[in-house]
Design an enzyme around this catalytic site. Sequence first.
Site, short mmCIF file in Angstrom:
data_model
loop_
_atom_site.label_atom_id
_atom_site.label_comp_id
_atom_site.label_asym_id
_atom_site.label_seq_id
_atom_site.Cartn_x
_atom_site.Cartn_y
_atom_site.Cartn_z
N CYS A 2 0.43 -1.06 -0.27
CA CYS A 2 -0.28 0.08 -0.43
C CYS A 2 1.22 1.87 -0.04
O CYS A 2 1.71 1.21 0.83
CB CYS A 2 -0.73 0.64 1.24
SG CYS A 2 -2.05 -1.18 1.08
N ARG A 27 3.85 -0.23 -4.71
CA ARG A 27 3.85 -0.53 -3.75
C ARG A 27 2.25 -1.79 -3.71
O ARG A 27 1.56 -2.19 -1.87
CB ARG A 27 3.82 0.30 -2.56
CG ARG A 27 4.88 1.30 -2.76
CD ARG A 27 4.63 2.36 -1.65
NE ARG A 27 4.91 1.67 -0.32
CZ ARG A 27 5.62 1.36 0.35
NH1 ARG A 27 6.75 1.67 0.04
NH2 ARG A 27 5.34 1.07 2.01
N TRP A 75 -2.32 -2.94 -1.89
CA TRP A 75 -2.09 -4.33 -1.96
C TRP A 75 -3.20 -4.79 -0.83
O TRP A 75 -2.70 -4.44 0.45
CB TRP A 75 -1.42 -4.52 -1.38
CG TRP A 75 -0.33 -5.98 -2.15
CD1 TRP A 75 0.15 -6.21 -3.20
CD2 TRP A 75 -0.40 -7.02 -0.75
NE1 TRP A 75 0.09 -7.83 -2.63
CE2 TRP A 75 0.14 -7.67 -1.28
CE3 TRP A 75 -0.56 -7.05 0.60
CZ2 TRP A 75 0.42 -9.34 -0.96
CZ3 TRP A 75 -0.38 -8.01 1.28
CH2 TRP A 75 0.16 -9.37 0.44
N ASN A 101 -1.64 2.11 5.27
CA ASN A 101 -0.38 0.71 5.54
C ASN A 101 -0.27 0.32 6.10
O ASN A 101 0.90 1.02 7.06
CB ASN A 101 0.00 1.87 5.08
CG ASN A 101 1.41 0.81 3.83
OD1 ASN A 101 1.35 -0.31 3.44
ND2 ASN A 101 2.69 1.21 4.46
N GLY A 102 -0.36 -0.77 6.19
CA GLY A 102 -0.03 -1.42 7.13
C GLY A 102 -1.01 -2.76 7.66
O GLY A 102 -2.41 -3.06 6.80
N GLU A 487 16.89 -17.70 -8.00
CA GLU A 487 16.76 -16.50 -8.31
C GLU A 487 16.21 -16.21 -9.90
O GLU A 487 15.60 -15.85 -10.58
CB GLU A 487 18.05 -15.33 -8.37
CG GLU A 487 17.73 -14.39 -9.13
CD GLU A 487 17.02 -14.13 -8.28
OE1 GLU A 487 16.19 -13.47 -7.09
OE2 GLU A 487 15.97 -12.74 -8.88
N LYS A 491 12.10 -15.98 -11.03
CA LYS A 491 12.05 -14.35 -12.27
C LYS A 491 10.87 -14.74 -12.86
O LYS A 491 10.12 -13.90 -13.24
CB LYS A 491 13.03 -13.89 -12.86
CG LYS A 491 14.02 -12.51 -11.92
CD LYS A 491 13.75 -11.28 -11.38
CE LYS A 491 13.09 -11.32 -10.36
NZ LYS A 491 13.64 -11.33 -8.88
N GLU A 494 7.31 -15.11 -10.91
CA GLU A 494 7.30 -14.18 -10.30
C GLU A 494 6.44 -13.16 -11.20
O GLU A 494 4.66 -12.10 -11.27
CB GLU A 494 7.67 -13.20 -9.96
CG GLU A 494 8.63 -12.19 -10.06
CD GLU A 494 9.57 -11.57 -8.64
OE1 GLU A 494 9.15 -11.38 -7.82
OE2 GLU A 494 10.42 -11.73 -8.72
N HIS A 510 17.54 -37.03 -6.94
CA HIS A 510 16.61 -37.43 -5.51
C HIS A 510 15.73 -37.28 -5.07
O HIS A 510 14.75 -37.14 -4.34
CB HIS A 510 17.02 -37.08 -4.40
CG HIS A 510 18.97 -36.86 -3.95
ND1 HIS A 510 19.48 -38.15 -3.75
CD2 HIS A 510 20.12 -36.28 -4.06
CE1 HIS A 510 20.85 -38.27 -3.62
NE2 HIS A 510 21.02 -37.39 -4.21
N LYS A 609 6.02 -4.30 -3.83
CA LYS A 609 7.81 -3.91 -4.35
C LYS A 609 8.16 -4.06 -2.46
O LYS A 609 9.13 -4.56 -2.49
CB LYS A 609 7.94 -2.92 -4.74
CG LYS A 609 8.92 -2.46 -5.25
CD LYS A 609 10.08 -3.47 -6.51
CE LYS A 609 11.66 -3.50 -5.92
NZ LYS A 609 11.70 -4.56 -7.07
C1 F6R Z 1 11.10 -10.66 -5.89
C2 F6R Z 1 11.28 -9.62 -5.10
C3 F6R Z 1 11.08 -10.16 -4.24
C4 F6R Z 1 12.33 -9.16 -2.81
C5 F6R Z 1 11.46 -9.45 -1.06
C6 F6R Z 1 12.19 -8.78 -0.38
O1 F6R Z 1 12.02 -10.21 -7.43
O2 F6R Z 1 11.72 -7.69 -5.69
O3 F6R Z 1 11.63 -11.95 -3.21
O4 F6R Z 1 13.44 -9.19 -3.06
O5 F6R Z 1 10.12 -8.91 -1.48
O6 F6R Z 1 12.88 -7.80 -0.35
P1 F6R Z 1 13.03 -6.72 -0.17
O7 F6R Z 1 14.82 -6.91 -0.95
O8 F6R Z 1 13.05 -5.17 -0.18
O9 F6R Z 1 13.63 -6.68 1.94
#
Ligand code: F6R
Length: 614
Positions: A2, A27, A75, A101-102, A487, A491, A494, A510, A609
């Site tokens: 949010c 956000r 969100w 937000n929260g 990773e 990517k 998501e 395994h 984000k």
């Molecule tokens: C994936 C991604 C998330 C963040 C995770 C932690 O692309 O961006 O998995 O890495 O939410 O976020 P931060 O790094 O801001 O603590």
Amino acid sequence: MCGIVGYIGNGNVYDILINGLKRLEYRGYDSAGIALVSESGDLNVYKTVGKVSNLENFCAGKNTDAKLGIAHTRWATHGEPCDNNAHPHFSEDGNLAIVHNGTIENYQLLKDALSEHGCKFYTETDTEVLVQLIEYIKNENKCELIDAVRSALKQVIGAYAIAVVEKNNPNQIIAARKSSPLVVGIGEDEVFLGSDGTPFVEYTKDVVYVKDEEIVIIRRGEPLKLVDFDNKESKVNVDRLQLSISQLEKGGYPHFMLKEIFEQPITLTDCIRGRVVNAGEHVMLNGVFSNIDKFKEVNRIIIVACGTSWHASLLGKSLIQDMCQIAVEVEYASEFRYSNPVITDKDIVIAVSQSGETADTLAAIQIARQKGAFVYGISNVVGSSIPRETDSGTYIHVGPEIGVASTKAFTGQVMVFTMLALSVAKIKNTLSDETIRTLVNWILKIPSLVTETLNLDDQIKRLSLIYTYARNFMYLGRGYSYPVALEGALKLKEISYIHAEGYPAAEMKHGPIALIDSEMPTVIIAPKDHLYEKIVSNVQQIKSRGGSIIAIVTKGDTVIKELADHVLEVPEVPECLTPIITSIPLQLLSYYIAVNRGKDVDMPRNLAKSVTVE
Ligand code: F6R
């Protein structure tokens, strides 16, 4: 999660709030809304499901005249994304509006108590409970809004950044924070509020980072005032916002994610800048240098992080163990915080977070500090909560990352871990000067080698067409390439919503090997390193079961080239630096597959984000 914005001043309130919301859409973007108080005291609230552009369409032709306002992009946590659950929320008499937000953890208890007093609720949100509570206290005690907010927040358990406005008062916004970010921008005769500084960067660089349990009183024509829940006033410290408007634009790219992938030669240069010392003899991070004794005497390092930052942390573990001979553990912050961890004052806890606001990582920091550990932060956002809650740390300095899928922050985090390991190795004398010098020279070459790797763009774009409609993907790697596989899989899932699994390549036999058939493509990260021969066998095992293979290999590779269906050749670098290079083609592959599938790459569904809720 949010985003909230607020504005009081003589500018166009509606335009400022809408533009601010667009900047905060990273956000959360399932619904948006705005509350405007006009000169004559009318309180108009407009809100609708979907992105901020929907809200703009919804507001077209409506009365948006205002002297102040607050706005929100959501969100969802409590209640599905719909018009009704969108913020701002009204108090029952319609006199107050709030954005939040929260999460309010004890909202049900408060709701039950208010219901007994006859309050009615019209949404499924926790936020509505808070605004009703404020109204109830205000009416019962016949007090000012600020006193009602103070009193209500004393009863609330949870995380919040809030802003409240009232009907018939075009001169005041009350805001507060606890565990969710809130920044005030101070302009000339105008004050801005934001979850970060992006909504008002073009208007002012003078900012106040609101602290936990601080209430902000913004009144037209009066200086900003900060008080705690007991009305004790605190000093207003004004900082400078380190952000420019051009950093928030796409710069000709179709998506922020692609821009951020292509920015990596520059962001890695920025990350390294000023940290290579003595004419390239070694690197030194200030945060390490100013805490030499802590790092010299450390017994164990525990790294806490979430998501992509957790993957970077796995690489941090290998780098620190290999270069400094210190035992390192990596924990998901969300597990660490509830695991009753055994920590002593001889341990260092490193918290890694791009946003610097992740709730689980913040909680992990608090536990580590309570147990006496020295806490070091690795973050991107200057002035965010994690750098402020840690004893020392390092910024990755890669500039704002707006695409929800992290790319340049990941490579920046890995680069910081590399420099941190080299700094500690220098202090502890665990690597020869010659080895350090050689690695530093390679670090300086990394930005141009990333540029070279980005030349794979066209090849990857074409390759992506073959795999656009794959339903599952396997990503395999060993040693330094194992976190890269994790990773790469993250990517892809998501942003394209394709199921993808990352595995250590040798673990495949395994269990997961049962999944391999002609429908299951495997991406293998196989640069020339000390496990190369081993991964060749893994490639053969997949091939003999009819699986197709995309391999990331070192330039000039001949063995895997023979076996794999497609190879992407990357420049040769020392093993510990391979992740920065090999992750680039994986970022591009996910990007193009998601674009081919018509997905909203920068704002994938259900994600945000900055994860400021548990
Ligand atoms: C994936 C991604 C998330 C963040 C995770 C932690 O692309 O961006 O998995 O890495 O939410 O976020 P931060 O790094 O801001 O603590």
